[in-house]
Motif scaffolding. Structure first.
Motif, PDB file in Angstrom:
ATOM      1  N   GLY A 120      35.037  37.108  48.013  1.00 41.39           N
ATOM      2  CA  GLY A 120      35.461  38.060  46.804  1.00 41.39           C
ATOM      3  C   GLY A 120      34.964  39.547  46.853  1.00 41.39           C
ATOM      4  O   GLY A 120      34.143  39.861  47.639  1.00 41.39           O
ATOM      5  N   LEU A 121      35.849  40.314  45.886  1.00 39.96           N
ATOM      6  CA  LEU A 121      35.403  41.588  45.697  1.00 39.96           C
ATOM      7  C   LEU A 121      35.510  42.229  44.300  1.00 39.96           C
ATOM      8  O   LEU A 121      36.277  41.351  43.428  1.00 39.96           O
ATOM      9  N   ILE A 131      38.754  48.125  45.810  1.00 39.61           N
ATOM     10  CA  ILE A 131      38.643  46.863  46.449  1.00 39.61           C
ATOM     11  C   ILE A 131      40.254  46.029  46.471  1.00 39.61           C
ATOM     12  O   ILE A 131      40.433  45.281  47.234  1.00 39.61           O
ATOM     13  N   ALA A 135      41.418  44.664  49.899  1.00 43.48           N
ATOM     14  CA  ALA A 135      41.966  43.351  49.861  1.00 43.48           C
ATOM     15  C   ALA A 135      43.500  43.299  50.604  1.00 43.48           C
ATOM     16  O   ALA A 135      43.826  42.356  51.440  1.00 43.48           O
ATOM     17  N   PRO A 139      44.920  40.298  53.390  1.00 45.13           N
ATOM     18  CA  PRO A 139      45.000  39.510  52.211  1.00 45.13           C
ATOM     19  C   PRO A 139      44.647  38.235  52.326  1.00 45.13           C
ATOM     20  O   PRO A 139      44.087  37.422  51.410  1.00 45.13           O
ATOM     21  N   TRP A 142      40.937  36.938  51.884  1.00 46.87           N
ATOM     22  CA  TRP A 142      40.148  37.028  50.508  1.00 46.87           C
ATOM     23  C   TRP A 142      40.682  35.682  49.521  1.00 46.87           C
ATOM     24  O   TRP A 142      41.718  35.252  49.521  1.00 46.87           O
ATOM     25  N   LEU A 145      39.612  38.268  43.499  1.00 46.82           N
ATOM     26  CA  LEU A 145      39.388  39.585  43.145  1.00 46.82           C
ATOM     27  C   LEU A 145      38.872  39.857  41.824  1.00 46.82           C
ATOM     28  O   LEU A 145      39.823  39.379  40.754  1.00 46.82           O
ATOM     29  N   TRP A 168      45.456  34.160  45.926  1.00 45.17           N
ATOM     30  CA  TRP A 168      44.313  34.916  45.225  1.00 45.17           C
ATOM     31  C   TRP A 168      43.954  34.406  43.905  1.00 45.17           C
ATOM     32  O   TRP A 168      44.697  34.098  42.962  1.00 45.17           O
TER      33      TRP A 168
END
Length: 239
Positions: A120-121, A131, A135, A139, A142, A145, A168
Motif C-alpha cells: 500500500g501507499l 502516491i 500507483a 496499478p 498495489w 491506497l 484497490w
C-alpha cells in the motif's frame, strides 16, 4: 517494534535520500508493506509509532505483519516540485519511486525471505497526489491506497479515469473546510474537498473498494494525526 534509519542513492536523480523502516516485529514472514510519503512528518507529527503500538494491543496477529517505509522529498519547495504535477521533479521523482526505490526495498525483503501479502501507499495533501500517480504507473501491484486530504488536480483525476477496473482497497478522507486551503507555494486555492469528491466518483466508476469520509476539519496535521489510526486499521484489516 523497531525503527531503522537508512539512506538510498538514486541514480535517476543523482541524489541521496534518507528514509526509515518501521517493523512491527522482528520475525515477519508475511508482510503488509506500506510506503509513506512525507515520511518525516508522519513520524514527527503524525504519531505513527504510538498508533502502531496501540494497534498491536488491539490486533496483534495482524499488526505484527506491518512494515512501514517512510521517505521524505526534502524541504517544502523540493516537496512541491516532486509531488505536484507541474513540479520540475514530478516525473523523475515518480520514476525514482517506481523504478529504483520500491524495487530495491522489495528485493531486500525477498533476501530476508519475507513474502508481501499487501502493498500500500499512504500520503497527505500533495503526498496523496504523488502516491496516486505512483500507483497509476503499475496499478496491478498495489492493493491499498490511503489518501488523507489528497491535493489532486483535474489532470490527476483524468489520468485515473483512463484506467479500467481497479482492484484497490481505498481509504479516502477529507475535511469539509479544505476548499479554503491556499497553497503556500503557489498562493492559490487547491479546492481539496471538491477535487476529492470528484476523485471518489471516479473510484466508484472503476469499481474500487472504497471507504470515503468527510469530516468537519481543516487542512492540518491535527486532522491527519487523529485520522491515522483509522487509516492504518483499514490497511491491516481489509483485503
Amino acid at each position: 517494534m523497531t525503527l531503522i534509519r537508512k539512506s538510498f542513492y538514486s541514480g535517476i536523480q543523482n541524489k541521496t535520500y534518507d528514509y526509515h523502516v518501521l517493523k512491527a516485529s522482528d520475525t515477519i514472514e508475511e508482510a503488509f508493506v506500506l510506503y509513506v510519503q512525507d515520511g518525516n512528518d508522519y513520524l514527527e507529527l503524525g504519531g505513527v509509532e504510538s498508533t502502531v503500538q496501540k494497534l498491536m494491543h488491539l490486533n496483534p496477529e495482524l499488526t505484527e505483519k506491518l512494515i512501514i517505509v517512510f521517505i521524505h522529498p526534502g524541504d517544502s519547495l523540493e516537496r512541491w516540485h516532486s509531488y505536484h504535477r507541474k513540479g520540475e521533479s514530478f516525473a523523475i521523482f515518480t520514476r525514482f519511486m517506481v523504478e529504483e526505490f520500491i524495487p530495491s526495498i522489495e528485493q531486500e525483503l525477498t533476501v530476508q525471505n519475507i513474502y508481501i501479502v499487501k502493498r500500500g501507499l499512504l500520503g497527505d495533501s500533495l503526498g496523496g497526489n504523488i502516491i496516486l500517480n505512483i500507483a497509476l504507473q503499475s496499478p496491478n501491484i498495489w492493493t491499498h491506497l490511503l489518501l488523507q486530504s489528497a491535493a489532486v488536480s483535474k489532470e490527476d483525476i483524468k489520468s485515473l479515469s483512463r484506467l479500467e477496473k481497479l482492484d484497490w482497497s481505498i481509504y479516502q478522507t477529507v475535511g469539509t473546510f479544505e476548499d479554503e486551503f491556499v497553497s503556500p507555494i503557489t498562493k492559490t486555492k487547491l479546492y481539496i474537498l471538491s477535487r476529492n469528491k470528484e476523485l471518489y466518483q471516479v473510484f466508484l466508476d472503476k469499481m474500487a473498494r472504497i471507504h470515503y469520509s468527510e469530516q468537519a476539519e481543516e487542512h492540518l496535521w491535527t486532522f491527519w494525526n487523529k485520522d491515522l489510526p483509522n487509516a492504518l486499521n483499514f490497511f491491516i484489516k481489509t483485503p
